[in-house]
Design a protein around this motif. Structure first.
Motif, PDB file in Angstrom:
ATOM      1  N   ARG A  35      48.187 -28.800 -42.769  1.00 27.24           N
ATOM      2  CA  ARG A  35      46.572 -28.889 -42.648  1.00 27.24           C
ATOM      3  C   ARG A  35      45.624 -27.991 -41.789  1.00 27.24           C
ATOM      4  NH1 ARG A  35      44.168 -35.036 -42.106  1.00 27.24           N
ATOM      5  NH2 ARG A  35      41.911 -34.822 -42.732  1.00 27.24           N
ATOM      6  N   GLY A  36      44.759 -27.707 -42.183  1.00 30.09           N
ATOM      7  CA  GLY A  36      43.742 -26.723 -41.467  1.00 30.09           C
ATOM      8  C   GLY A  36      44.190 -25.335 -41.465  1.00 30.09           C
ATOM      9  N   MET A  37      44.952 -25.084 -42.292  1.00 23.47           N
ATOM     10  CA  MET A  37      45.303 -23.611 -42.666  1.00 23.47           C
ATOM     11  C   MET A  37      45.409 -23.204 -44.168  1.00 23.47           C
ATOM     12  SD  MET A  37      48.499 -23.126 -40.025  1.00 23.47           S
ATOM     13  CE  MET A  37      48.775 -24.003 -38.329  1.00 23.47           C
ATOM     14  N   ALA A  38      45.273 -22.179 -44.468  1.00 22.88           N
ATOM     15  CA  ALA A  38      45.245 -21.493 -45.812  1.00 22.88           C
ATOM     16  C   ALA A  38      45.025 -19.974 -45.977  1.00 22.88           C
ATOM     17  CB  ALA A  38      43.984 -22.166 -46.606  1.00 22.88           C
ATOM     18  N   LEU A  39      45.419 -19.617 -47.298  1.00 24.18           N
ATOM     19  CA  LEU A  39      45.131 -18.296 -47.282  1.00 24.18           C
ATOM     20  C   LEU A  39      43.673 -18.021 -47.856  1.00 24.18           C
ATOM     21  CD1 LEU A  39      48.306 -17.099 -49.702  1.00 24.18           C
ATOM     22  CD2 LEU A  39      48.026 -17.103 -47.178  1.00 24.18           C
ATOM     23  N   ALA A  40      43.167 -16.867 -47.105  1.00 21.97           N
ATOM     24  CA  ALA A  40      41.743 -16.591 -47.256  1.00 21.97           C
ATOM     25  C   ALA A  40      41.514 -15.887 -48.803  1.00 21.97           C
ATOM     26  CB  ALA A  40      41.072 -15.865 -46.320  1.00 21.97           C
ATOM     27  N   TYR A  41      40.827 -15.502 -49.368  1.00 19.73           N
ATOM     28  CA  TYR A  41      40.649 -15.018 -50.632  1.00 19.73           C
ATOM     29  C   TYR A  41      39.359 -13.904 -50.598  1.00 19.73           C
ATOM     30  CZ  TYR A  41      37.635 -19.179 -51.792  1.00 19.73           C
ATOM     31  OH  TYR A  41      36.561 -20.069 -51.677  1.00 19.73           O
ATOM     32  N   ASP A  42      39.347 -13.212 -51.332  1.00 21.54           N
ATOM     33  CA  ASP A  42      37.910 -12.209 -51.462  1.00 21.54           C
ATOM     34  C   ASP A  42      36.867 -12.948 -52.001  1.00 21.54           C
ATOM     35  OD1 ASP A  42      40.254 -10.436 -51.267  1.00 21.54           O
ATOM     36  OD2 ASP A  42      39.040  -8.901 -52.507  1.00 21.54           O
ATOM     37  N   GLY A  43      35.690 -12.917 -51.237  1.00 22.52           N
ATOM     38  CA  GLY A  43      34.654 -13.573 -51.851  1.00 22.52           C
ATOM     39  C   GLY A  43      34.204 -14.849 -51.137  1.00 22.52           C
ATOM     40  N   GLN A  44      35.303 -15.453 -50.379  1.00 25.68           N
ATOM     41  CA  GLN A  44      35.159 -16.456 -49.461  1.00 25.68           C
ATOM     42  C   GLN A  44      34.219 -16.593 -48.525  1.00 25.68           C
ATOM     43  OE1 GLN A  44      39.023 -18.002 -47.992  1.00 25.68           O
ATOM     44  NE2 GLN A  44      38.101 -20.199 -47.233  1.00 25.68           N
ATOM     45  N   VAL A  45      33.422 -17.450 -48.257  1.00 26.11           N
ATOM     46  CA  VAL A  45      32.424 -17.542 -47.372  1.00 26.11           C
ATOM     47  C   VAL A  45      32.653 -18.873 -46.582  1.00 26.11           C
ATOM     48  CG1 VAL A  45      29.639 -17.804 -47.132  1.00 26.11           C
ATOM     49  CG2 VAL A  45      30.568 -16.582 -48.734  1.00 26.11           C
ATOM     50  N   VAL A  46      32.632 -18.549 -45.136  1.00 26.34           N
ATOM     51  CA  VAL A  46      32.568 -19.777 -44.192  1.00 26.34           C
ATOM     52  C   VAL A  46      31.476 -19.626 -43.386  1.00 26.34           C
ATOM     53  CG1 VAL A  46      34.340 -20.435 -42.463  1.00 26.34           C
ATOM     54  CG2 VAL A  46      35.403 -19.234 -44.365  1.00 26.34           C
ATOM     55  N   GLU A  47      31.246 -21.118 -42.986  1.00 22.62           N
ATOM     56  CA  GLU A  47      30.079 -21.201 -41.865  1.00 22.62           C
ATOM     57  C   GLU A  47      30.839 -21.626 -40.573  1.00 22.62           C
ATOM     58  OE1 GLU A  47      26.868 -20.536 -42.691  1.00 22.62           O
ATOM     59  OE2 GLU A  47      26.867 -20.460 -44.909  1.00 22.62           O
ATOM     60  N   VAL A  48      30.228 -20.868 -39.464  1.00 23.02           N
ATOM     61  CA  VAL A  48      30.731 -21.372 -38.162  1.00 23.02           C
ATOM     62  C   VAL A  48      29.343 -21.841 -37.360  1.00 23.02           C
ATOM     63  CG1 VAL A  48      32.102 -20.758 -36.166  1.00 23.02           C
ATOM     64  CG2 VAL A  48      32.448 -19.555 -38.514  1.00 23.02           C
ATOM     65  N   ASP A  49      29.555 -22.860 -36.859  1.00 24.02           N
ATOM     66  CA  ASP A  49      28.269 -23.297 -36.316  1.00 24.02           C
ATOM     67  C   ASP A  49      28.064 -22.781 -34.734  1.00 24.02           C
ATOM     68  OD1 ASP A  49      27.657 -25.557 -37.976  1.00 24.02           O
ATOM     69  OD2 ASP A  49      28.792 -26.985 -36.753  1.00 24.02           O
ATOM     70  N   GLU A  65      37.623  -0.218 -50.966  1.00 23.20           N
ATOM     71  CA  GLU A  65      36.590  -0.498 -52.061  1.00 23.20           C
ATOM     72  C   GLU A  65      35.603  -1.092 -51.397  1.00 23.20           C
ATOM     73  OE1 GLU A  65      41.072  -1.632 -52.963  1.00 23.20           O
ATOM     74  OE2 GLU A  65      40.008  -1.810 -51.132  1.00 23.20           O
ATOM     75  N   PHE A  66      35.048  -0.676 -50.198  1.00 17.60           N
ATOM     76  CA  PHE A  66      33.677  -0.964 -49.720  1.00 17.60           C
ATOM     77  C   PHE A  66      32.353  -1.050 -50.471  1.00 17.60           C
ATOM     78  CE2 PHE A  66      30.123  -0.007 -46.758  1.00 17.60           C
ATOM     79  CZ  PHE A  66      29.819  -1.102 -46.315  1.00 17.60           C
ATOM     80  N   ARG A  67      32.326  -0.131 -51.345  1.00 20.23           N
ATOM     81  CA  ARG A  67      31.117  -0.068 -52.096  1.00 20.23           C
ATOM     82  C   ARG A  67      31.325  -1.368 -53.208  1.00 20.23           C
ATOM     83  NH1 ARG A  67      29.750   1.325 -57.192  1.00 20.23           N
ATOM     84  NH2 ARG A  67      31.861   2.077 -57.655  1.00 20.23           N
ATOM     85  N   LEU A  68      32.362  -1.250 -53.799  1.00 12.26           N
ATOM     86  CA  LEU A  68      32.865  -2.277 -54.867  1.00 12.26           C
ATOM     87  C   LEU A  68      32.682  -3.613 -54.171  1.00 12.26           C
ATOM     88  CD1 LEU A  68      35.693  -0.634 -56.633  1.00 12.26           C
ATOM     89  CD2 LEU A  68      33.331  -0.773 -57.298  1.00 12.26           C
ATOM     90  N   GLN A  69      32.901  -3.906 -53.113  1.00 16.36           N
ATOM     91  CA  GLN A  69      33.134  -5.200 -52.340  1.00 16.36           C
ATOM     92  C   GLN A  69      31.413  -5.544 -51.762  1.00 16.36           C
ATOM     93  OE1 GLN A  69      35.336  -4.330 -48.770  1.00 16.36           O
ATOM     94  NE2 GLN A  69      37.395  -4.844 -49.608  1.00 16.36           N
ATOM     95  N   CYS A  70      30.747  -4.737 -51.390  1.00 19.68           N
ATOM     96  CA  CYS A  70      29.214  -4.723 -51.420  1.00 19.68           C
ATOM     97  C   CYS A  70      28.716  -5.181 -52.760  1.00 19.68           C
ATOM     98  CB  CYS A  70      28.686  -3.592 -50.683  1.00 19.68           C
ATOM     99  SG  CYS A  70      29.119  -3.339 -49.119  1.00 19.68           S
ATOM    100  N   VAL A  71      28.741  -4.434 -53.932  1.00 15.87           N
ATOM    101  CA  VAL A  71      28.259  -4.777 -55.127  1.00 15.87           C
ATOM    102  C   VAL A  71      28.816  -6.206 -55.581  1.00 15.87           C
ATOM    103  CG1 VAL A  71      28.126  -4.089 -57.540  1.00 15.87           C
ATOM    104  CG2 VAL A  71      28.002  -2.468 -55.881  1.00 15.87           C
ATOM    105  N   GLN A  72      29.890  -6.549 -55.352  1.00 16.94           N
ATOM    106  CA  GLN A  72      30.254  -8.010 -55.796  1.00 16.94           C
ATOM    107  C   GLN A  72      29.725  -9.031 -54.932  1.00 16.94           C
ATOM    108  OE1 GLN A  72      32.525  -8.440 -58.340  1.00 16.94           O
ATOM    109  NE2 GLN A  72      32.423 -10.745 -58.026  1.00 16.94           N
ATOM    110  N   VAL A 110      25.810  -7.294 -50.787  1.00 16.19           N
ATOM    111  CA  VAL A 110      25.696  -7.228 -49.547  1.00 16.19           C
ATOM    112  C   VAL A 110      24.428  -6.169 -49.524  1.00 16.19           C
ATOM    113  CG1 VAL A 110      26.367  -6.077 -47.308  1.00 16.19           C
ATOM    114  CG2 VAL A 110      28.072  -7.570 -48.722  1.00 16.19           C
ATOM    115  N   GLU A 111      23.570  -6.517 -48.867  1.00 10.65           N
ATOM    116  CA  GLU A 111      22.347  -5.597 -48.946  1.00 10.65           C
ATOM    117  C   GLU A 111      21.881  -5.211 -47.534  1.00 10.65           C
ATOM    118  OE1 GLU A 111      19.056  -7.777 -51.040  1.00 10.65           O
ATOM    119  OE2 GLU A 111      20.298  -7.729 -52.574  1.00 10.65           O
ATOM    120  N   ARG A 112      22.691  -5.579 -46.485  1.00  6.65           N
ATOM    121  CA  ARG A 112      22.282  -4.902 -45.170  1.00  6.65           C
ATOM    122  C   ARG A 112      23.822  -4.880 -44.361  1.00  6.65           C
ATOM    123  NH1 ARG A 112      17.647  -4.562 -42.445  1.00  6.65           N
ATOM    124  NH2 ARG A 112      17.925  -4.316 -40.290  1.00  6.65           N
ATOM    125  N   VAL A 113      23.932  -3.747 -43.614  1.00  9.54           N
ATOM    126  CA  VAL A 113      24.856  -3.779 -42.454  1.00  9.54           C
ATOM    127  C   VAL A 113      24.080  -3.059 -41.304  1.00  9.54           C
ATOM    128  CG1 VAL A 113      26.801  -2.597 -41.782  1.00  9.54           C
ATOM    129  CG2 VAL A 113      26.621  -3.280 -44.162  1.00  9.54           C
TER     130      VAL A 113
END
Length: 257
Positions: A243-257, A57-64, A67-70
């Motif tokens: 605590r501190g564990m979860a299922l990820a989901y499509d579209g989730q964004v995580v920031e890492v310092d 689903e790469f194309r659909l994921q990028c549209v959703q 994503v404008e750069r790889v």
């Protein structure tokens, strides 16, 4: 290193969720978190964007996810649900005007070349549009746009594959076993992404119980599980996880310092 932004393009198993021809309680769920395309993430820092795997689903994921750069692609292994979206990289060639480097183990890149020979072979009779890619076999840490990337050897059943570490973030999908020599590569993490297919045992993936045990041993500040089958419903499973564990989901964004 610069801070990372991790975008979960897909979090589903090879069948995706909903699964074809299934009317189970997860496949018919109205919760958008239970709709899972095949597994992939985009890791961003400064003006760079590095993709891990090219799902069907790469194309659909990028549209959703807009994503404008790889700038580069890292492959974990050569299974179809992780590579068959490769042809859509040609759109990023057009947008950026450059070849895109592809990284992975020598065995994985041989599989990618075998599936997509037209993308790598200089055949003047092939006149259709094709991606412009360069293959870079890796077997240890390497520099990618000023950031050290550390391949993490894992086992997907009997198959050796790679996870990847960027600073205090690590991505380990499709694994059933973390070899003894790889645990040290997973120390001192802020965010860990780890395979957790379902509750029942599976010969080539960690189930939820095994993934939780591995996550506890690794001790990352946050662990997100991915490559999730249709047997795990998002909200009820998250409610029971430590605590501190979860299922990820499509579209989730995580920031890492």
């Amino acid at each position: 290193m610069a801070g990372l932004r991790v975008v979960f393009l897909g979090t589903g198993t090879s069948h995706g969720v909903p699964m074809i021809g299934c009317d189970c309680y997860v496949c018919t769920s109205s919760d958008p978190h239970d709709r899972r395309t095949r597994t992939s993430v985009l890791v961003q820092w400064e003006d760079r964007a590095v993709l891990i795997d090219t799902s069907p689903e790469f194309r659909l994921q990028c549209v959703q996810q807009r994503v404008e750069r790889v700038d580069a692609v890292l492959y974990t292994h050569g299974h179809a649900d992780h590579v068959v979206g490769l042809d859509d990289l040609r759109r990023f060639n057009d947008l950026q005007g450059t070849d895109i480097p592809i990284y992975g183990s020598a065995d994985t890149l041989e599989i990618v070349h075998r599936i997509f020979p037209y993308a790598f072979d200089d055949d003047p009779t092939y006149v259709s549009s094709k991606p412009a890619l360069t293959l870079h076999p890796i077997d240890g840490p390497f520099d990618l746009f000023g950031v050290q990337v550390v391949p993490i050897p894992l086992l997907h059943g009997p198959l050796p594959i790679f996870g990847y570490r960027f600073g205090r973030f690590a991505y380990c999908t499709d694994c059933s076993v973390i070899p003894d020599g790889s645990w040290g590569l997973l120390e001192d993490l802020d965010v860990l992404v780890l395979d957790a297919l379902r509750r029942r045992p599976h010969p080539t993936h960690m189930n939820l119980e095994q993934a939780v045990a591995a996550a506890r041993k690794i001790g990352a500040r946050q662990t997100l599980f991915t490559h999730i089958a249709h047997e795990l419903m998002h909200e009820p499973v998250n409610a029971e996880l430590p605590r501190g564990m979860a299922l990820a989901y499509d579209g989730q964004v995580v920031e890492v310092d």
